[in-house]
Write an enzyme that holds these catalytic residues in place. Structure first.
Site, PDB file in Angstrom:
ATOM      1  N   LEU A  88      -6.963 -11.669  -4.252  1.00 48.42           N
ATOM      2  CA  LEU A  88      -7.684 -12.909  -4.527  1.00 48.42           C
ATOM      3  C   LEU A  88      -8.908 -13.082  -3.636  1.00 48.42           C
ATOM      4  CD1 LEU A  88      -4.774 -15.420  -5.286  1.00 48.42           C
ATOM      5  CD2 LEU A  88      -6.147 -14.071  -6.881  1.00 48.42           C
ATOM      6  N   ALA A 110      -3.077   4.160 -10.036  1.00 45.29           N
ATOM      7  CA  ALA A 110      -1.857   4.887  -9.690  1.00 45.29           C
ATOM      8  C   ALA A 110      -1.680   6.043 -10.667  1.00 45.29           C
ATOM      9  CB  ALA A 110      -0.655   3.952  -9.742  1.00 45.29           C
ATOM     10  N   GLN A 141      -5.183   7.423  -6.103  1.00 48.80           N
ATOM     11  CA  GLN A 141      -3.909   6.945  -5.580  1.00 48.80           C
ATOM     12  C   GLN A 141      -2.805   7.706  -6.313  1.00 48.80           C
ATOM     13  OE1 GLN A 141      -1.924   3.183  -6.856  1.00 48.80           O
ATOM     14  NE2 GLN A 141      -2.388   2.485  -4.777  1.00 48.80           N
ATOM     15  N   SER A 156     -10.173  -1.380  -6.104  1.00 50.47           N
ATOM     16  CA  SER A 156      -8.745  -1.102  -6.021  1.00 50.47           C
ATOM     17  C   SER A 156      -8.273  -0.285  -7.222  1.00 50.47           C
ATOM     18  CB  SER A 156      -7.954  -2.413  -5.993  1.00 50.47           C
ATOM     19  OG  SER A 156      -7.767  -2.884  -4.691  1.00 50.47           O
ATOM     20  N   TYR A 194       7.350   0.307  -5.926  1.00 56.53           N
ATOM     21  CA  TYR A 194       7.524   1.637  -6.492  1.00 56.53           C
ATOM     22  C   TYR A 194       8.340   2.503  -5.531  1.00 56.53           C
ATOM     23  CZ  TYR A 194       4.239  -0.265  -9.823  1.00 56.53           C
ATOM     24  OH  TYR A 194       3.647  -1.071 -10.771  1.00 56.53           O
ATOM     25  N   ARG A 228      -1.133   2.926   0.974  1.00 54.24           N
ATOM     26  CA  ARG A 228      -1.018   1.515   0.588  1.00 54.24           C
ATOM     27  C   ARG A 228       0.423   1.074   0.786  1.00 54.24           C
ATOM     28  NH1 ARG A 228      -3.368  -1.748  -4.644  1.00 54.24           N
ATOM     29  NH2 ARG A 228      -5.052  -2.099  -3.153  1.00 54.24           N
TER      30      ARG A 228
END
Length: 354
Positions: free
Chosen positions: A300, A58, A100, A23, A181, A229
């Protein structure tokens, strides 16, 4: 049954060697948006560690789009050289480099996490933030509602950032429309109180995101994967929800988006998130099965068997690891051992395979 976590996934012209993705995670280690050797080692080690896809943190499309002054950026051509070097290394490790691209909106202009995540004023290196409406993330914070010129500039910034991403050698591009965001701020009625064509109805609230998708697609090669995303739920009354997320995902699929990276939350400080293993996976499952689009599951997910079960039960097509990959940069190699998969190791490390 074959091990799904280590089965290949082909999207357009790109084949991921496995379903393990890293990620995007902010490192707060840049100066003026430039990548450096920290990013090379951070991203490169996870490629060496066997993940099929490495998504860069990001990356701001403009200086004011950064979360903090220490964020990575891709708003000028000078940023490209180091990013290209990093991507070439990732590819040399038989992994796929992704980026991203993002705008923090009203959550911008804060100090890095280990500096307290405090709002910065101009005397502290901060800047004026923008959002769909003049509603701050916290009650005592000010932000400026984007006017039409600001909206068009932001769309142009995403387009230019995409062009630079192609030049830098990325093979996957993800548009960040999650975690409170700017794009997420337009999606949610909790932060978007506009009365023009960008506010009010669902169709109006998604307009900005769709315009950015279109601008990105005008520069992004049609044969390369495009992800978005989203936060599937605001975890707050009256906010963006899973039903709207499914509806948006259907539209994004029609527009040519390949995969929805399904996260949640981040929009409001009063959110109530029921944290626990797999807590976001049901969102990915619903979007996958109801919008008929590929999804990535995140949140998680820390164990090989857990990730394998997500794929085996058709809840997602890709599993993204964030904090677990910080704890274990070589988690793909570790997971392969746990699942009795004979994985190819970097030749420099083969002596440790036995």
């Amino acid at each position: 049954m074959p091990i799904q976590l280590f089965s290949p996934l082909t999207i357009k012209s790109i084949t991921f060697k496995n379903r393990i993705a890293i990620s995007p995670m902010c490192q707060y280690s840049s100066a003026d948006g430039f990548a450096n050797n920290w990013h090379l080692v951070h991203l490169g080690s996870r490629a060496t560690g066997g993940a099929g896809l490495i998504v860069q943190e990001a990356t701001a499309v403009s200086p004011e789009a950064r979360i903090s002054p220490d964020d990575l950026g891709i708003w000028k051509d000078e940023h490209i050289q180091k990013l290209k070097e990093i991507n070439e290394f990732i590819i040399s490790q038989n992994s796929i480099p992704g980026i991203q691209i993002a705008h923090a909106g009203r959550k911008a202009s804060v100090s890095s996490s280990w500096k307290g995540s405090k709002k910065l004023d101009p005397t502290q290196g901060g800047w004026e933030t923008v959002s769909p409406s003049d509603i701050g993330y916290h009650d005592d914070e000010k932000t400026t509602a984007l006017d039409k010129n600001g909206i068009q500039k932001t769309i142009s910034d995403f387009k230019k950032a995409t062009k630079r991403s192609v030049e830098a050698g990325y093979q996957v591009l993800e548009i960040h429309a999650a975690h409170g965001y700017l794009l997420h701020q337009f999606l949610s009625p909790l932060s978007n109180r506009r009365t023009d064509e960008y506010g009010g109805s669902f169709e109006n609230r998604i307009r900005f995101t769709l315009e950015i998708v279109e601008a990105v697609q005008s520069e992004w090669p049609k044969n390369l994967p495009l992800f978005v995303r989203i936060s599937a739920s605001d975890w707050a009354d009256g906010g963006w929800n899973i039903d709207e997320s499914i509806q948006l995902s259907k539209i994004l699929k029609e527009k040519g988006v390949d995969l929805i990276d399904v996260s949640s939350g981040g929009l409001v400080s009063h959110q109530q998130i029921p944290l626990g293993p797999n807590y976001q996976v049901p969102f990915a499952e619903r979007i996958k099965n109801e919008a008929k689009i590929l999804t990535g599951a995140v949140g998680l997910i820390t164990e090989a068997a857990q990730a394998e079960a997500i794929l085996n039960t058709n809840q997602a097509d890709l599993v993204l690891f964030a904090r677990e990959s910080l704890r274990s940069p070589y988690l793909a190699l570790d997971f392969a051992k746990e699942l009795n998969v004979d994985l190819t190791w970097p030749k420099q490390y083969e002596r440790a395979k036995i």
